[in-house]
Design a protein around this motif. Structure first.
Motif, short mmCIF file in Angstrom:
data_model
loop_
_atom_site.label_atom_id
_atom_site.label_comp_id
_atom_site.label_asym_id
_atom_site.label_seq_id
_atom_site.Cartn_x
_atom_site.Cartn_y
_atom_site.Cartn_z
N UNK A 281 -3.35 15.65 29.32
CA UNK A 281 -2.94 14.24 29.44
C UNK A 281 -3.57 13.40 28.33
N UNK A 282 -4.81 13.71 27.97
CA UNK A 282 -5.46 12.98 26.89
C UNK A 282 -4.72 13.22 25.57
N UNK A 283 -4.29 14.46 25.35
CA UNK A 283 -3.54 14.78 24.13
C UNK A 283 -2.15 14.14 24.15
N UNK A 284 -1.52 14.11 25.32
CA UNK A 284 -0.19 13.51 25.44
C UNK A 284 -0.25 12.02 25.15
N UNK A 285 -1.27 11.37 25.69
CA UNK A 285 -1.40 9.92 25.48
C UNK A 285 -1.59 9.58 24.01
N UNK B 151 1.96 20.93 25.31
CA UNK B 151 1.81 22.19 26.08
C UNK B 151 1.93 23.39 25.15
N UNK B 152 2.88 23.35 24.22
CA UNK B 152 3.01 24.45 23.27
C UNK B 152 1.76 24.59 22.40
N UNK B 153 1.22 23.45 21.97
CA UNK B 153 0.00 23.48 21.16
C UNK B 153 -1.17 24.10 21.93
N UNK C 167 -3.11 27.50 20.92
CA UNK C 167 -4.54 27.41 20.60
C UNK C 167 -5.35 28.35 21.48
N UNK C 168 -5.01 28.39 22.76
CA UNK C 168 -5.69 29.32 23.67
C UNK C 168 -5.42 30.76 23.24
N UNK C 169 -4.18 31.04 22.89
CA UNK C 169 -3.82 32.39 22.48
C UNK C 169 -4.60 32.82 21.23
N UNK D 98 -8.13 20.84 20.56
CA UNK D 98 -8.28 21.20 21.97
C UNK D 98 -9.75 21.21 22.36
N UNK D 99 -10.05 20.62 23.51
CA UNK D 99 -11.41 20.63 24.06
C UNK D 99 -11.83 22.08 24.27
#
Length: 876
Positions: free
Chosen positions: A581-585, A645-647, A651-653, A595-596
């Motif tokens: 949500x922080x990234x979306x905003x 969400x894709x980002x 990033x996790x991957x 990413x945190x």
């Protein structure tokens, strides 16, 4: 419409003037018409106080009345009043025999209500008001009758003739025709009537009940599908045993039948002794059926069987009480599935549906209590609110009373009301009488709409060792209900100390259920040496939205230490949501995102942990869906949600690539397919890891997916690999795999539905053009609800970035489909409207385009009641 349809109100309910004690039906089935003879043995209802009662028989404009007799005397047209949908008789004797002859045309019935044809087979769907499309009848749930049904048809084309109850007679007729007679000894409302005639084969088994009665079990399907029926049969036997053990309910007829039907508006139907199922809910074979579909078959077979008591033996008085049977039975089937598989995973899956879809329904123009006050078309109220929220309300009763008192209450309910048509009030009263508990405030759940919101804050005094939780409840306005009274909410909590140990609460247990009954309450806990981290809403103990100011570190702590599986998963969801949500905003196209690291750390810990349930690992590592993120947003930024969400996934991957590949390889083991929970868990985790890896857009992971597709001996792995490649950047490989998949499975309708859905949900640009092309494909049939759902519904509900295209093309497309379906199949049309009804959640420009699409449907000409109700409420 020529005139605005009538609103039906619960407050206007009146008992029926006449009761029908026995109904004898005769069907003569022909290719161009069907003739129906109906003999009704009626009597004056002693509870009716009217001095001049009338018998109102409901019909349909497509039912042609050929003759009408009372006690053998043919009535002149002046002796009854016939309108478009009713036939009214007055001055009837205390007791009478009413005989009617009608003509109907199942072969041209595209609404799939009443009697219709599905791929050459006659079948029925009478819930809620389909029986009136068959013959004139007091078609309401509180008119319960015993039925004797004779069916005559051509023997070669329709060798199998089925109806409710037990087979009592059969014989040959002239001109190559034959007949059978079925008799159901248990009184039932007309919505539970069923008839099937076709060229079908069956598998057979038997079940011996607790009292020693042998029940014959038959599941019918087309011959080509006989190899897909064993799992449904085993599920049925498990359900029969479970209902005896958990609820003490034994089956009551000598035979139990299920028939698989391809053209069906719903999932399945609990008709007494003759369940009619959508093929998607009964056919299961590892080569053609995914794990999710296997679990759906098990759950739906159980659901319809459980209805034999919670819906058939005890039914609802009127359609406002629909959740009486559906909510209770969904709770029963959820508990059955939890006992058969992983209880925590089942709970997480059910909560996902509630939070993503039912909460959205509560916040939309069609919001209604689980016992609505009014409706225009009852078909519009077969909703997640009635079913899923209704089940959550029953679950809260179970939580408040405990399993022993709940069982005592259900026993009393069934014994007190066996053979009756009753209300939600009767259910709650039985629970009160059996337990001695006062549930008067709890009744608000039945008549108040909306999702309650809980705000939780806390305070710790280190000197006294007292910890306080303050809980405030509220519920936003919904249509027709601006203000709400306080709900009675069971809030299950735990307290975890800084070392990760769970503190003992009530009676030394780690979980305590707090009873919220006021707008604001404070709960005190004493004897603590340090401030705990609260574990809130354990097991999702109530269908509410809960907010507590967790820090991201506290959420990571709960992921590591919470003993409640649901709360552990929920902490992972909350952590991901907070970060996303922080990234979306802050999202702007072409702007670098970061990413945190705590999300990476938390996911790494889950991947590295030994001994965790693989099904739960898969759930914890699944990112919140775009639909859920949209539901949480005040204003939905479709593009930002999709891109963020894709980002996050990529990033996790990238950060966890080695671990993900390791887990994939560990779970990619050669073994014979099993639909058991541990095998499903392995496949779930394997395919989740593959989904992360392929997002990295590396050739090596494309090859991994293609290899999985090539060697897969089950549809779960094959479909997952195909979907991941089709939704990836590897367009050429996707086209080749789609062509191969269709060539292999073009003869399997349910597998073709998967093929259609994978393409309709592809988020890459050009989706609408692909969908329009699919609708011209030979595999698509615009009259088959399963095909419509696989293409149109999937595109509009599961491909948000394309459906919500900025130019409004997705909205116009859906409006055009609704206009067509309004004439063809109003039930499906009204259900497909849902994505447009949520227009208030979107930015102003998209709102404008969505309203224009709704208005184009409103202004298209004569609307069905189904579509009119949704449109009028959406534009109000």
């Amino acid at each position: 419409m020529s005139q605005e349809p009538k609103v039906i109100y619960l407050k206007d309910y009146q008992v029926p003037s006449y009761l029908i004690e026995a109904t004898e039906l005769r069907f003569e089935l022909f290719e161009q018409e069907t003739r129906v003879s109906a003999e009704l043995r009626g009597r004056r209802n002693p509870e009716c106080k009217s001095q001049a009662p009338e018998l109102v028989l409901f019909g349909h404009e497509e039912v042609e009345l050929l003759s009408l007799k009372i006690d053998g005397r043919t009535l002149a047209e002046s002796e009854y009043q016939q309108q478009a949908e009713t036939l009214t008789l007055s001055s009837l004797p205390e007791q009478f025999v009413l005989h009617s002859e009608t003509r109907i045309h199942p072969e041209s019935n595209t609404a799939l209500e009443g009697l219709y044809k599905s791929d050459g087979m006659f079948c029925t769907q009478c819930e809620a008001e389909g029986f009136r499309r068959i013959t004139f009848f007091p078609d309401r749930p509180d008119v319960m009758s015993v039925y004797r049904t004779t069916i005559e048809a051509d023997r070669d084309n329709y060798p199998v003739l089925l109806s409710n109850g037990n087979l009592v007679a059969s014989g040959e007729a002239e001109n190559g025709r034959h007949w059978v007679t079925w008799e159901d000894p248990f009184p039932k409302p007309s919505y539970l009537f069923a008839l099937v005639a076709g060229d079908l084969q069956y598998i057979e088994d038997s079940y011996t009940t607790l009292s020693g009665r042998d029940v014959r079990l038959l599941i019918y399907a087309e011959e080509k599908d006989l190899d897909k029926l064993d799992y449904a049969m085993q599920s049925l036997k498990k359900a029969m045993q479970w209902d005896e053990e958990v609820y003490g309910r034994e089956y009551d007829l000598d035979i139990y039948m299920i028939v698989a039907v391809d053209f069906f508006n719903m999932g399945a139907m609990e008709n007494k002794g003759l369940n009619i199922f959508n093929t998607s809910c009964v056919l299961a074979n590892p080569k053609t059926t995914t794990d999710a579909a296997f679990q759906r078959v098990e759950g739906v077979v159980a659901h319809e069987y459980f209805h034999n008591w919670s819906g058939n033996r005890v039914t609802c008085r009127d359609w406002f009480q629909l959740s009486l049977k559906e909510g209770f039975t969904v709770f029963r089937d959820a508990e059955f599935s939890a006992d058969m598989n992983s209880r925590t995973v089942k709970r997480v899956e059910d909560v996902g549906v509630m939070r993503t879809a039912q909460f959205a329904e509560d916040a939309g123009p069609m919001a209604h209590p689980i016992r609505p006050d009014s409706f225009i078309e009852i078909s519009n109220f077969y909703t997640l609110t009635i079913y899923e929220k209704g089940a959550e309300v029953v679950r809260m009763v179970h939580t408040l009373l405990g399993p022993e008192l709940f069982r005592k209450g259900s026993d009393l309910y069934f014994e007190r009301h066996d053979g009756q048509a009753v209300t939600t009030e009767d259910f709650i009263q039985a629970m009160e009488d059996a337990s001695g508990r006062d549930l008067s405030q709890f009744r608000a759940w039945y008549h108040q709409a909306g999702t309650p919101q809980l705000e939780v804050s806390d305070q710790f005094d280190p000197e006294s060792g007292e910890y306080q939780l303050t809980v405030r409840q509220s519920c936003p306005p919904t249509p027709g209900q601006e203000k709400k009274t306080a709900f009675h909410i069971p809030l299950a909590i735990g307290l975890i100390d800084p070392s990760g140990a769970e503190l003992p609460l009530a009676e030394g247990q780690g979980t305590q259920v707090l009873n919220l009954t006021e707008t604001e309450q404070v709960f005190c806990f004493t004897g603590l040496s340090q401030k705990p981290v609260p574990s809130l809403l354990r097991g999702f103990s109530a269908p509410v939205k809960l907010s507590y100011p967790y820090t991201r570190d506290e959420l990571m702590f709960l992921m590591a230490h919470d003993s409640d599986g649901f709360c552990r998963w929920d902490a992972a969801q909350k952590l991901a949501v907070d970060i996303m949500q922080e990234l979306i905003a802050a999202y702007k196209p072409d702007q670098t995102m970061q990413l945190d690291e705590r999300l990476i750390t938390a996911y790494r810990a889950v991947l590295e942990a030994e001994g965790l349930d693989q099904a739960m690992v898969s759930k914890v590592l699944s990112l919140p869906s775009e639909a859920y993120l949209s539901e949480l947003a005040e204003v939905v930024d479709v593009d930002a949600i999709h891109q963020v969400r894709n980002f996050v996934r990529r990033t996790l991957a990238a950060a966890l690539e080695t671990l993900l590949l390791q887990r994939y390889q560990e779970t990619d083991i050669a073994e014979e397919y099993s639909p058991e929970a541990d095998a499903i868990a392995r496949r779930s985790l394997k395919n989740l890891c593959l989904s992360y890896l392929i997002s990295l857009e590396k050739e090596e992971y494309l090859e991994l997916a293609k290899a999985q597709y090539a060697k897969a001996d089950n549809m779960t792995d094959m479909q997952a690999a195909l979907s991941l490649v089709v939704h990836s950047v590897f367009a050429a490989d996707a086209e080749a795999m789609l062509a191969d998949f269709y060539e292999r499975w073009s003869g399997e309708s349910l597998v073709v539905n998967l093929w259609l859905s994978i393409q309709a949900s592809d988020p890459k640009p050009g989706a609408l053009q692909r969908v329009e092309a699919l609708m011209q494909h030979p595999a698509f049939d615009a009259k088959n609800p399963n095909k419509l759902r696989s293409v149109i519904s999937v595109f509009c509900a599961q491909n948000p970035v394309n459906f919500h295209a900025a130019d409004g093309s997705g909205y116009r497309f859906l409006a055009q489909q609704i206009i067509q379906l309004n004439k063809q199949n109003p039930q499906i049309a009204s259900r497909m409207l849902t994505p447009l009804t949520r227009w208030k959640k979107f930015p102003q420009q998209r709102q404008k385009l969505m309203i224009e699409a709704l208005e184009s449907v409103r202004d298209c000409g004569e609307l069905s009641k189904d579509v009119f109700e949704v449109i009028s409420k959406s534009l109000a």
